[in-house]
Design a protein around this motif. Structure first.
Motif, PDB file in Angstrom:
ATOM      1  N   LEU A 341       0.840  -1.198   0.000  1.00 44.34           N
ATOM      2  CA  LEU A 341       0.000   0.000   0.000  1.00 44.34           C
ATOM      3  C   LEU A 341       0.878   1.252   0.000  1.00 44.34           C
ATOM      4  CD1 LEU A 341      -2.416  -1.547   2.567  1.00 44.34           C
ATOM      5  CD2 LEU A 341      -3.185  -0.684   0.353  1.00 44.34           C
ATOM      6  N   LEU A 342       1.892   1.268   0.877  1.00 49.91           N
ATOM      7  CA  LEU A 342       2.797   2.419   0.949  1.00 49.91           C
ATOM      8  C   LEU A 342       3.517   2.628  -0.380  1.00 49.91           C
ATOM      9  CD1 LEU A 342       4.268   1.842   4.522  1.00 49.91           C
ATOM     10  CD2 LEU A 342       2.972   3.865   3.807  1.00 49.91           C
ATOM     11  N   ALA A 343       3.972   1.528  -0.979  1.00 48.09           N
ATOM     12  CA  ALA A 343       4.687   1.645  -2.250  1.00 48.09           C
ATOM     13  C   ALA A 343       3.762   2.142  -3.359  1.00 48.09           C
ATOM     14  CB  ALA A 343       5.313   0.307  -2.631  1.00 48.09           C
ATOM     15  N   ASN A 344       2.446   1.966  -3.180  1.00 47.09           N
ATOM     16  CA  ASN A 344       1.476   2.482  -4.148  1.00 47.09           C
ATOM     17  C   ASN A 344       1.035   3.903  -3.816  1.00 47.09           C
ATOM     18  OD1 ASN A 344       0.359   0.527  -6.351  1.00 47.09           O
ATOM     19  ND2 ASN A 344       0.838  -0.737  -4.579  1.00 47.09           N
ATOM     20  N   GLY A 345       1.702   4.517  -2.838  1.00 48.17           N
ATOM     21  CA  GLY A 345       1.394   5.905  -2.512  1.00 48.17           C
ATOM     22  C   GLY A 345       0.183   6.081  -1.620  1.00 48.17           C
ATOM     23  N   ILE A 346      -0.298   4.992  -1.011  1.00 42.70           N
ATOM     24  CA  ILE A 346      -1.464   5.092  -0.121  1.00 42.70           C
ATOM     25  C   ILE A 346      -0.968   5.190   1.323  1.00 42.70           C
ATOM     26  CG2 ILE A 346      -3.554   3.930   0.709  1.00 42.70           C
ATOM     27  CD1 ILE A 346      -3.580   2.443  -2.045  1.00 42.70           C
ATOM     28  N   PRO A 347      -1.217   6.326   2.001  1.00 37.77           N
ATOM     29  CA  PRO A 347      -0.778   6.425   3.398  1.00 37.77           C
ATOM     30  C   PRO A 347      -1.377   5.282   4.214  1.00 37.77           C
ATOM     31  CG  PRO A 347      -1.485   8.582   2.593  1.00 37.77           C
ATOM     32  CD  PRO A 347      -1.868   7.568   1.541  1.00 37.77           C
ATOM     33  N   THR A 348      -0.517   4.531   4.896  1.00 37.76           N
ATOM     34  CA  THR A 348      -0.944   3.305   5.582  1.00 37.76           C
ATOM     35  C   THR A 348      -0.207   3.167   6.899  1.00 37.76           C
ATOM     36  OG1 THR A 348      -1.172   2.213   3.432  1.00 37.76           O
ATOM     37  CG2 THR A 348      -1.059   0.772   5.354  1.00 37.76           C
ATOM     38  N   VAL A 349      -0.918   2.687   7.915  1.00 44.06           N
ATOM     39  CA  VAL A 349      -0.232   2.236   9.125  1.00 44.06           C
ATOM     40  C   VAL A 349      -0.695   0.811   9.409  1.00 44.06           C
ATOM     41  CG1 VAL A 349       0.172   4.461  10.257  1.00 44.06           C
ATOM     42  CG2 VAL A 349      -2.018   3.278  10.611  1.00 44.06           C
ATOM     43  N   CYS A 350       0.167   0.077  10.091  1.00 47.06           N
ATOM     44  CA  CYS A 350      -0.176  -1.267  10.536  1.00 47.06           C
ATOM     45  C   CYS A 350      -0.160  -1.230  12.061  1.00 47.06           C
ATOM     46  CB  CYS A 350       0.847  -2.262   9.989  1.00 47.06           C
ATOM     47  SG  CYS A 350       0.640  -3.937  10.619  1.00 47.06           S
ATOM     48  N   ILE A 351      -1.252  -1.725  12.667  1.00 45.88           N
ATOM     49  CA  ILE A 351      -1.346  -1.688  14.134  1.00 45.88           C
ATOM     50  C   ILE A 351      -1.726  -3.061  14.676  1.00 45.88           C
ATOM     51  CG2 ILE A 351      -1.938   0.770  14.248  1.00 45.88           C
ATOM     52  CD1 ILE A 351      -4.906  -0.161  14.658  1.00 45.88           C
ATOM     53  N   GLY A 352      -1.494  -3.259  15.971  1.00 46.92           N
ATOM     54  CA  GLY A 352      -1.822  -4.524  16.627  1.00 46.92           C
ATOM     55  C   GLY A 352      -3.070  -4.391  17.479  1.00 46.92           C
ATOM     56  N   ILE A 353      -3.629  -5.542  17.886  1.00 44.29           N
ATOM     57  CA  ILE A 353      -4.858  -5.534  18.689  1.00 44.29           C
ATOM     58  C   ILE A 353      -4.574  -5.902  20.144  1.00 44.29           C
ATOM     59  CG2 ILE A 353      -7.214  -6.481  18.884  1.00 44.29           C
ATOM     60  CD1 ILE A 353      -6.737  -4.745  16.386  1.00 44.29           C
ATOM     61  N   THR A 354      -3.581  -6.741  20.370  1.00 43.27           N
ATOM     62  CA  THR A 354      -3.165  -7.002  21.738  1.00 43.27           C
ATOM     63  C   THR A 354      -1.668  -7.318  21.739  1.00 43.27           C
ATOM     64  OG1 THR A 354      -3.647  -8.209  23.788  1.00 43.27           O
ATOM     65  CG2 THR A 354      -3.671  -9.498  21.768  1.00 43.27           C
TER      66      THR A 354
END
Ligand SMILES: [Zn+2]
Length: 399
Positions: A341-354
């Motif tokens: 996603l980032l390489a496609n220019g889409i601002p993205t974050v990855c987060i955890g749930i626990t």
């Protein structure tokens, strides 16, 4: 950012949902364990994908469909369907082969089970949020696209997310990638990975009768030794080199007709990664010989790309974690669907749930105590992102 967050939490519909996660914890765990019990090795995610598809249908999501690779899609219609959408995704696959015993067990606040955190909980969190948004009629300002992706792990090479980007890319303004573990961290950059497989082929023959013939194994060992001796990845920018697989030969008394090794190269920096690959290739070239056939194939390619820490999506993720009780989030670089996603220019974050531990081993486990906090964080981040998508996804903004 905190002003935006306060405005959001002041809304009673939002405040109610944030509170409700405490009571919805057991449901979330039950969903997690249902998913965890369905085997889903990379390239064989069909059964788990079918389950997620049925859940999306049961929730009444729009446009529920699978693509040719087996990614599962659903959509929560927003107020303005023409605006860029928010993508929320979690990967379906696990690193565990089909025959792995997936029996899970609970010990006080821990749940053990292969794939429980990576990524059954990520999928369950995605389904749970979609469910609460539908049930409570929290119509988001823009469409939310939910995607369960295939081929995130290992040799899957992020091909599931690549396909999802081809399909939806132009319509997506911001993206949030979910992992079951890693709560308290915000992954805002993708680690670049290149994987090469080097195959040596020769005539083969008997170990005694054809002793003069070239052996693919002997040659591969020489080349491998040179790689191990000579390749020194830089510490800054952080880069790594590893020969993780080696195979070949047909029997102990045969001059090996074929042998191969696989190299995994990683770097936080695209140029350093390219340089590292070139130094590996130059060693391989040096071992070219007319008596053996040597080929090098790229079997993995994950682009490195990053979102600046001052980007509003990163800041929103930090603020949402702070609200949920995690005051000093760690900013991380990872190797996940977010890379694509980032390489496609889409601002993205990855987060955890626990939180949890021992991912990718059969001792994998998650902590149940932080589940409600993790869901609060996700809820706030998703709603903030949906609300401010026009401004935050503007690719020309000065940040
Ligand atoms: Zn994962």
């Amino acid at each position: 950012m905190y002003r935006l967050l306060h405005a959001l939490t002041a809304r009673s519909s939002v405040a109610d949902l944030l509170l409700a996660w405490e009571d919805l914890r057991e449901d979330l765990l039950e969903e997690t364990l249902t998913i965890q019990a369905i085997p889903a090795p990379t390239f064989a995610e069909q059964e788990r994908a079918a389950y997620v598809e049925r859940r999306f249908q049961a929730l009444g999501l729009a446009d529920v469909v699978q693509d040719d690779l087996g990614n599962v899609y659903g959509r929560t219609p927003g107020d303005d369907p023409s605006a860029p959408a928010l993508l929320i995704s979690a990967h379906l696959d696990t690193v565990f082969p089909a025959e792995t015993d997936l029996t899970a067990r609970r010990e006080e606040t821990r749940i053990y089970g292969p794939g429980v955190g990576d990524n059954s909980l990520g999928l369950a969190a995605m389904i749970a949020l979609a469910e609460q948004i539908s049930r409570r009629r929290l119509v988001p300002p823009v469409d939310i696209r939910w995607v369960a992706t295939v081929r995130e792990e290992g040799l899957g090479n992020l091909d599931g997310m690549r396909r999802a980007c081809d399909r939806l890319g132009g319509q997506i303004g911001l993206a949030i990638v979910l992992e079951g573990m890693g709560l308290g961290r915000v992954y805002h950059a993708g680690l670049g990975v290149r994987r090469l497989r080097v195959v040596v082929k020769g005539p083969g023959g008997h170990s005694w009768l054809h002793n003069g013939r070239p052996s693919a194994i002997h040659h591969l060992l020489r080349m491998g030794a040179a790689l191990v001796e000579e390749i020194q990845p830089p510490g800054e920018p952080r880069s790594t080199f590893n020969i993780g697989l080696i195979s070949g030969g047909v029997s102990i008394n045969t001059r090996a007709p074929e042998a191969s090794l696989s190299v995994d190269l990683r770097s936080v920096d695209g140029e350093a990664l390219a340089g590292l690959e070139e130094s590996v290739r130059s060693v391989i070239r040096r071992y070219a010989t007319p008596s053996l056939e040597i080929s090098t194939e790229v079997i993995g390619d994950r682009p490195s790309a990053a979102l600046p820490v001052n980007h509003p999506l990163v800041q929103a993720a930090i603020a949402a974690l702070d609200y949920a009780g995690f005051h000093a989030p760690l900013l991380e670089i990872g190797s996940t669907d977010a890379n694509i996603l980032l390489a496609n220019g889409i601002p993205t974050v990855c987060i955890g749930i626990t939180t949890g531990g021992d991912a990718h081993t059969i001792r994998e486990h998650i902590e149940t105590t932080h589940l409600a906090a993790g869901m609060r964080q996700l809820t706030l981040l998703a709603l903030l992102a949906a609300e401010h998508i026009e401004a935050w996804s503007d690719r020309d903004q000065n940040i």
